[in-house]
Design an enzyme around this catalytic site. Sequence first.
Site, PDB file in Angstrom:
ATOM      1  N   GLY A 169       0.838  -1.196   0.000  1.00  0.00           N
ATOM      2  CA  GLY A 169       0.000   0.000   0.000  1.00  0.00           C
ATOM      3  C   GLY A 169       0.870   1.242   0.000  1.00  0.00           C
ATOM      4  N   GLY A 170       0.327   2.317   0.548  1.00  0.00           N
ATOM      5  CA  GLY A 170       1.051   3.593   0.579  1.00  0.00           C
ATOM      6  C   GLY A 170       2.346   3.509   1.364  1.00  0.00           C
ATOM      7  N   GLY A 404      24.545  12.462 -29.298  1.00  0.00           N
ATOM      8  CA  GLY A 404      24.119  13.141 -28.077  1.00  0.00           C
ATOM      9  C   GLY A 404      24.696  12.472 -26.846  1.00  0.00           C
ATOM     10  N   ALA A 405      24.923  11.154 -26.952  1.00  0.00           N
ATOM     11  CA  ALA A 405      25.444  10.420 -25.803  1.00  0.00           C
ATOM     12  C   ALA A 405      26.841  10.911 -25.428  1.00  0.00           C
ATOM     13  CB  ALA A 405      25.459   8.924 -26.098  1.00  0.00           C
TER      14      ALA A 405
HETATM   15  C1  HXC Z   1      -3.256  -4.241  12.338  1.00  0.00           C
HETATM   16  C2  HXC Z   1      -2.156  -6.108  11.597  1.00  0.00           C
HETATM   17  C3  HXC Z   1      -1.945  -5.506  10.348  1.00  0.00           C
HETATM   18  C4  HXC Z   1      -2.426  -4.187  10.135  1.00  0.00           C
HETATM   19  C5  HXC Z   1      -1.075  -7.467  10.307  1.00  0.00           C
HETATM   20  N1  HXC Z   1      -1.619  -7.327  11.517  1.00  0.00           N
HETATM   21  N2  HXC Z   1      -1.273  -6.363   9.567  1.00  0.00           N
HETATM   22  N3  HXC Z   1      -2.817  -5.489  12.577  1.00  0.00           N
HETATM   23  N4  HXC Z   1      -3.078  -3.601  11.178  1.00  0.00           N
HETATM   24  N5  HXC Z   1      -2.241  -3.545   9.003  1.00  0.00           N
HETATM   25  C6  HXC Z   1      -1.619  -8.283  12.590  1.00  0.00           C
HETATM   26  C7  HXC Z   1      -2.533  -9.455  12.306  1.00  0.00           C
HETATM   27  O1  HXC Z   1      -3.860  -9.146  12.652  1.00  0.00           O
HETATM   28  C8  HXC Z   1      -1.936 -10.528  13.182  1.00  0.00           C
HETATM   29  O2  HXC Z   1      -2.355 -10.313  14.498  1.00  0.00           O
HETATM   30  C9  HXC Z   1      -0.475 -10.219  13.134  1.00  0.00           C
HETATM   31  O3  HXC Z   1      -0.352  -8.868  12.701  1.00  0.00           O
HETATM   32  C10 HXC Z   1       0.273 -11.078  12.168  1.00  0.00           C
HETATM   33  O4  HXC Z   1      -0.414 -11.070  10.937  1.00  0.00           O
HETATM   34  P1  HXC Z   1      -0.732 -12.393  10.120  1.00  0.00           P
HETATM   35  O5  HXC Z   1      -1.763 -12.062   9.131  1.00  0.00           O
HETATM   36  O6  HXC Z   1      -0.993 -13.515  11.053  1.00  0.00           O
HETATM   37  O7  HXC Z   1       0.663 -12.654   9.440  1.00  0.00           O
HETATM   38  P2  HXC Z   1       0.977 -13.213   7.994  1.00  0.00           P
HETATM   39  O8  HXC Z   1       0.144 -14.425   7.734  1.00  0.00           O
HETATM   40  O9  HXC Z   1       2.443 -13.337   7.908  1.00  0.00           O
HETATM   41  O10 HXC Z   1       0.490 -12.086   6.989  1.00  0.00           O
HETATM   42  C11 HXC Z   1       1.120 -10.845   6.979  1.00  0.00           C
HETATM   43  C12 HXC Z   1       0.322  -9.847   6.097  1.00  0.00           C
HETATM   44  C13 HXC Z   1      -1.139  -9.813   6.576  1.00  0.00           C
HETATM   45  C14 HXC Z   1       0.399 -10.310   4.671  1.00  0.00           C
HETATM   46  C15 HXC Z   1       1.014  -8.509   6.228  1.00  0.00           C
HETATM   47  O11 HXC Z   1      -1.146  -9.657   7.987  1.00  0.00           O
HETATM   48  C16 HXC Z   1      -1.917  -8.712   5.943  1.00  0.00           C
HETATM   49  O12 HXC Z   1      -2.331  -8.847   4.800  1.00  0.00           O
HETATM   50  N6  HXC Z   1      -2.120  -7.647   6.725  1.00  0.00           N
HETATM   51  C17 HXC Z   1      -2.889  -6.522   6.244  1.00  0.00           C
HETATM   52  C18 HXC Z   1      -2.106  -5.749   5.262  1.00  0.00           C
HETATM   53  C19 HXC Z   1      -2.800  -4.506   4.849  1.00  0.00           C
HETATM   54  O13 HXC Z   1      -3.781  -4.561   4.113  1.00  0.00           O
HETATM   55  N7  HXC Z   1      -2.335  -3.390   5.378  1.00  0.00           N
HETATM   56  C20 HXC Z   1      -2.837  -2.159   5.092  1.00  0.00           C
HETATM   57  C21 HXC Z   1      -2.116  -1.774   3.799  1.00  0.00           C
HETATM   58  S1  HXC Z   1      -2.603  -0.222   3.277  1.00  0.00           S
HETATM   59  P3  HXC Z   1      -2.738 -11.532  15.467  1.00  0.00           P
HETATM   60  O14 HXC Z   1      -3.016 -10.896  16.780  1.00  0.00           O
HETATM   61  O15 HXC Z   1      -3.918 -12.191  14.857  1.00  0.00           O
HETATM   62  O16 HXC Z   1      -1.543 -12.423  15.463  1.00  0.00           O
HETATM   63  C22 HXC Z   1      -1.529   0.738   3.988  1.00  0.00           C
HETATM   64  C23 HXC Z   1      -1.781   2.124   3.661  1.00  0.00           C
HETATM   65  C24 HXC Z   1      -0.670   2.979   4.056  1.00  0.00           C
HETATM   66  O17 HXC Z   1      -0.691   0.348   4.676  1.00  0.00           O
HETATM   67  C25 HXC Z   1      -1.054   4.292   3.525  1.00  0.00           C
HETATM   68  C26 HXC Z   1      -0.011   5.299   3.714  1.00  0.00           C
HETATM   69  C27 HXC Z   1      -0.397   6.528   2.993  1.00  0.00           C
END
Ligand code: HXC
Length: 514
Positions: A169-170, A404-405
């Site tokens: 993501g971002g 040019g290079a």
């Molecule tokens: C809160 C999160 C989290 C998040 C992971 N966790 N990502 N908690 N916010 N963004 C937590 C999970 O709930 C889990 O907690 C623990 O971290 C481990 O995650 P798992 O899913 O068990 O691990 P894994 O299977 O290795 O998968 C990792 C992952 C997945 C691929 C990163 O967790 C995932 O898809 N997370 C969401 C990613 C996402 O969509 N993020 C937002 C992106 S947008 P528990 O307690 O259950 O163990 C973004 C915008 C930024 O970031 C913008 C800036 C401008």
Amino acid sequence: MQDKIKTLTEKKELSKLGGGSTRIDAQHAKGKLTARERIELLVDKESFTEFDSLAHHHSDMFGLADNVPLGDGVVTGFAEINGKKIALFSQDFTVLGGSLAETHGRKICKIMDTALKIGCPVIGLNDSGGARVQEGVISLGAYADIFLRNTLASGVVPQISIIMGPCAGGAVYSPAITDFIIMVKNSSYMFVTGPKVVKTVTHEDLSSEELGGALTHAAKSGVAHFVADNDMHALEISKKLLSYLPSNNAEEAPFVSSEDLSDRKNELLNNIIPDNPNQPYNMKDIIRDLVDNGEFLEVHEQYAENIITCFARIGGRSIGIVANQPAVLAGVLDIDASKKAGRFVRFCDAFNIPILTLVDVPGFLPGAHQEWNAIITNGAKLLYAYCEATVPKVTLITRKAYGGAYDVMSSKHIRGDVNLAWPSAEIAVMGAKGAVEIIFNKEISSADDKIAKEEELVSEYNEKFANPYIAASYGYLDDVILPENSRKVIINAFNLLENKVDKNPPKKHGNIPL
Ligand code: HXC
């Protein structure tokens, strides 16, 4: 008092535990180190001073009130690497998935603000699920606070991002603004939208690794500058990289004295250019023979391999090298090569790292693909970067410098300080065949033996122009040198330029063709 000391000790221990042993085991099972293990391997022994180990979030959204980890999923502070002060943050995937929200973001901003004030590099170890979903827009704001600081710090202190887990993501835009991205094979990935969304929108079925893994970004997109085999290797690369850089834009690049003699002859180079001008050779052999101990660190090694960008030392001095690579696409300049080298030149210029340019370039790559994808704008990036650069610039033409290079590759006309060539240099508007077809079109078509006439004219043109002496006669070259003397002459040139002062006109900033 003993109670109070006990309380503090317990809190600190708790903070160090991160997400606890089960999650740490899961991290290890993925082949990844924990945030603290990474720091331990990265920095000098006992040099780490941690900040904000007791900071935590203040949210009660979506169950967070029952889960208040100390440190908030990121370890931050200051340390030394080979005696050089650095600021660092290391995201802890075992704590709330290393997700970033208000406190986590504020911790990173704090060390960045201090790094800017004291003038030290910032190293970010990224391993995060991205914006903490529970904290919503506050997480987005925290990211933006970091983006702003990345931008303000750009060109003031070096910023290195090591991607050691998810970065989606971002969140990808913070590393993207930093100077260098190091990715770990098979355990890190970066993308704006992940495989599932991509499949829904474009029907492309790709794994995370294919879409945004280390090799993808190193070879296809150029987002990653370095690829590491594992966490440990990534940390080693960052240390090596740091060894070539000053701590900030007011410092000179570091000097490391070497046993390698300054006047060492480069006998190998007398015979490296093939007799046939269309035959390739490996420019890396030249670089290896020129620099101290044959050591250099390639940046973007797998991307746009027709141009080489690397850090090295020569006569003890850190330099950046930009070199056409005749062994790949004849060393032609294309869109990717121009972007790669342009960014490298700007980095070197921002951080007072002198630039050595090695030229063997047949020109810009022709074709609809290049034109439609803006070789004009992208080629101009490299030209602009060289024109703008005020660091010492030494140029050596080994063979071709066409069209040019020739101008672009740090020629005298765009403030090359010391411009040199080997006797094998060919400097002209274009290759002999193309040139005679334009100038002598009528003579060739009216000749009885067209092929013989063309060959005669090509050889006449080559004799006249395929050499460095016309350029030397105009002072476009400062000297034509024997290849075997190259190291000595280049070291002398950089010594001469040691106290060079050059400035660009005052302005808010230029408008590089982005
Ligand atoms: C809160 C999160 C989290 C998040 C992971 N966790 N990502 N908690 N916010 N963004 C937590 C999970 O709930 C889990 O907690 C623990 O971290 C481990 O995650 P798992 O899913 O068990 O691990 P894994 O299977 O290795 O998968 C990792 C992952 C997945 C691929 C990163 O967790 C995932 O898809 N997370 C969401 C990613 C996402 O969509 N993020 C937002 C992106 S947008 P528990 O307690 O259950 O163990 C973004 C915008 C930024 O970031 C913008 C800036 C401008």
